[in-house]
Write a protein that holds these residues in place. Structure first.
Motif, PDB file in Angstrom:
ATOM      1  N   ALA A 175       0.815  -1.215   0.000  1.00  0.00           N
ATOM      2  CA  ALA A 175       0.000   0.000   0.000  1.00  0.00           C
ATOM      3  C   ALA A 175       0.845   1.260   0.000  1.00  0.00           C
ATOM      4  CB  ALA A 175      -0.926   0.005   1.215  1.00  0.00           C
ATOM      5  N   ARG A 176       2.185   1.118  -0.036  1.00  0.00           N
ATOM      6  CA  ARG A 176       3.113   2.246  -0.027  1.00  0.00           C
ATOM      7  C   ARG A 176       2.875   3.151   1.181  1.00  0.00           C
ATOM      8  NH1 ARG A 176       5.519  -0.348  -3.559  1.00  0.00           N
ATOM      9  NH2 ARG A 176       6.564   0.590  -5.366  1.00  0.00           N
ATOM     10  N   ARG A 177       2.811   2.513   2.364  1.00  0.00           N
ATOM     11  CA  ARG A 177       2.697   3.253   3.618  1.00  0.00           C
ATOM     12  C   ARG A 177       3.892   2.912   4.487  1.00  0.00           C
ATOM     13  NH1 ARG A 177      -3.329   0.903   4.805  1.00  0.00           N
ATOM     14  NH2 ARG A 177      -4.496   2.113   3.236  1.00  0.00           N
ATOM     15  N   VAL A 178       4.406   3.902   5.197  1.00  0.00           N
ATOM     16  CA  VAL A 178       5.519   3.658   6.100  1.00  0.00           C
ATOM     17  C   VAL A 178       5.360   4.542   7.324  1.00  0.00           C
ATOM     18  CG1 VAL A 178       7.016   5.384   4.990  1.00  0.00           C
ATOM     19  CG2 VAL A 178       8.044   3.470   6.237  1.00  0.00           C
ATOM     20  N   LEU A 179       5.713   4.003   8.479  1.00  0.00           N
ATOM     21  CA  LEU A 179       5.744   4.755   9.735  1.00  0.00           C
ATOM     22  C   LEU A 179       7.199   4.925  10.130  1.00  0.00           C
ATOM     23  CD1 LEU A 179       2.867   3.234  11.883  1.00  0.00           C
ATOM     24  CD2 LEU A 179       3.211   5.669  11.474  1.00  0.00           C
ATOM     25  N   LEU A 180       7.620   6.169  10.305  1.00  0.00           N
ATOM     26  CA  LEU A 180       9.005   6.485  10.628  1.00  0.00           C
ATOM     27  C   LEU A 180       9.093   7.131  11.999  1.00  0.00           C
ATOM     28  CD1 LEU A 180       9.970   8.098   7.199  1.00  0.00           C
ATOM     29  CD2 LEU A 180      10.429   5.750   7.945  1.00  0.00           C
ATOM     30  N   ASP A 181      10.168   6.828  12.709  1.00  0.00           N
ATOM     31  CA  ASP A 181      10.406   7.495  13.982  1.00  0.00           C
ATOM     32  C   ASP A 181      10.832   8.931  13.727  1.00  0.00           C
ATOM     33  OD1 ASP A 181      10.494   7.739  16.681  1.00  0.00           O
ATOM     34  OD2 ASP A 181      12.185   6.385  17.001  1.00  0.00           O
ATOM     35  N   HIS A 182      10.612   9.773  14.709  1.00  0.00           N
ATOM     36  CA  HIS A 182      10.947  11.187  14.576  1.00  0.00           C
ATOM     37  C   HIS A 182      12.461  11.386  14.488  1.00  0.00           C
ATOM     38  CE1 HIS A 182      10.516  15.503  14.989  1.00  0.00           C
ATOM     39  NE2 HIS A 182      11.360  15.502  16.001  1.00  0.00           N
ATOM     40  N   VAL A 183      12.877  12.292  13.620  1.00  0.00           N
ATOM     41  CA  VAL A 183      14.285  12.671  13.496  1.00  0.00           C
ATOM     42  C   VAL A 183      14.430  14.087  14.044  1.00  0.00           C
ATOM     43  CG1 VAL A 183      16.210  13.085  11.929  1.00  0.00           C
ATOM     44  CG2 VAL A 183      14.600  11.223  11.463  1.00  0.00           C
ATOM     45  N   PRO A 184      15.184  14.303  15.114  1.00  0.00           N
ATOM     46  CA  PRO A 184      15.307  15.654  15.686  1.00  0.00           C
ATOM     47  C   PRO A 184      16.070  16.584  14.755  1.00  0.00           C
ATOM     48  CG  PRO A 184      16.819  14.142  16.763  1.00  0.00           C
ATOM     49  CD  PRO A 184      15.952  13.297  15.876  1.00  0.00           C
TER      50      PRO A 184
END
Length: 393
Positions: A175-184
């Protein structure tokens, strides 16, 4: 233009917003929520009057209310047309599905959502949403089928340098979805500190390692092939289509001559000794994120297989001449160190017309695969890149 479920409620506005960029819809959603009294999400751009280069003017959006507002909205005769090429996240059902997937994935990862999702950006190439969790924000990104699978590319680069890329919390590649962690930190538009330039040398290191491993060409990868020889053939395809619309007869003749010259340029470029490898595809400072100590690269949706000089050249248009000279120095020294006897400086010179051909191909892919109302973002871009190709050649 506001809808709720399948009901058309009416229109709100016009009203001013903080950002002039059309795809920066966060301020639009925030102001609209204040005006209608319920949470809303902007789905897509409907039309633009005035403005240019993706910003300014009077923009009409389609927004979906998450609850039925108590206020009565003004009537409008404007039509919300269907379009077979509409992005999934530009529909209410598709966006609900993406947000529901993100909530479930974060819960499974032990980071349940703690508040309302904040919409940041939406357009034909991506949707970006900030999702609050008890362990800090996560970022949901949705991309189209004609974009690279970001989780796959992040995994490739991360295998060479885990600190170069954001952490993937979950991915739905189909589905071309990704969850990424925050990058400060902050995106590096106009950032004066040289600390951000570590991205250049570290990208070279990762690309050299991936080339040595043959990464990106293994079975199961989905990266498009935009290597120099392939691009030489793709230019012939562009000449037969709408990409050349807007070019003068003289410019068109120059592009024809460039097409004849490209095979020799490709051969000379190969002689510079740099390997074809995995590219970021849009390696400019806006896709570098730095906190003054480390720099992380983001936005891999344009990644492909290609010549590393394409990424090496990309920052030039976004930097002062002085800063570009420094970036060029870092990039050429990094490749020369890893491949003694190679000629990365000459490779940058030879690769420039091919790089612009590559972007003309990419922009035409955008136009071929997005809905009609969103073509305004990219109209004329393939021809503009072809002009740059003949200028640099």
């Amino acid at each position: 233009m506001v809808t709720w479920e399948d009901e058309r409620l009416g229109v709100v506005g016009p009203f001013p917003v903080r950002s002039s960029r059309w795809h920066d819809v966060g301020p639009v959603a925030a102001e609209l929520e204040t005006l209608v009294g319920v949470p809303v999400l902007v789905l897509r751009l409907v039309s633009v009057e005035g403005g240019a280069d993706g910003q300014g003017g009077h923009v009409t959006y389609h927004a979906a209310a998450l609850r039925r507002p108590a206020v009565r909205l003004a009537d409008s005769a404007a039509v919300l047309a269907e379009d077979a090429l509409r992005a999934d996240w530009a529909t209410a059902a598709g966006l609900r599905s993406a947000l529901g997937w993100a909530e479930a994935a974060l819960r499974s990862a032990g980071r349940p959502v703690t508040g309302p999702v904040e919409q940041v950006k939406t357009w034909n190439l991506s949707g970006l949403y900030r999702v609050p969790t008890a362990d800090g924000p996560a970022w949901l990104k949705t991309t189209p089928p004609f974009g690279a699978c970001e989780a796959e590319v992040i995994g490739l680069f991360g295998s060479a340098d885990a600190t170069l890329v954001p952490a993937v919390l979950a991915a739905d590649s189909a589905a071309r979805r990704v969850l990424l962690d925050h990058v400060p930190g902050e995106d590096c538009w106009g950032v004066p500190e040289d600390s951000m330039l570590t991205a250049v040398e570290r990208l070279v290191g990762a690309q050299a390692a991936l080339a040595a491993q043959g990464a990106g060409r293994a079975a199961g990868t989905t990266l498009p092939d935009r290597t120099p020889k392939v691009l030489a053939g793709r230019l012939r395809e562009l000449l037969a289509g709408e990409a050349v619309r807007g070019l003068s007869a003289a410019e068109l003749a120059q592009v024809e001559r460039l097409a004849d010259q490209l095979p020799a340029i490709v051969d000379e470029l190969a002689g510079c000794g740099l390997p074809e490898t995995v590219l970021h595809g849009d390696f400019h400072p806006g896709n570098w994120r730095s906190d003054g100590h480390g720099t992380v690269i983001v936005d891999f949706s344009d990644s492909c297989l290609g010549h590393p000089a394409f990424d090496g050249l990309r920052p030039r248009a976004f930097l002062s001449e002085q800063r570009w000279a420094r970036v060029r120095e870092i990039w050429t020294a990094a490749w020369a160190e890893r491949l003694p006897g190679s000629d990365p400086g000459r490779a940058l010179e030879l690769a420039e017309p091919l790089m612009h051909v590559g972007y003309a191909v990419r922009y035409q892919e955008f136009l071929d695969n997005i809905e009609l109302s969103e073509r305004i973002y990219h109209e004329g871009d393939p021809a503009a890149e072809l002009r740059e190709a003949i200028r640099s050649a």
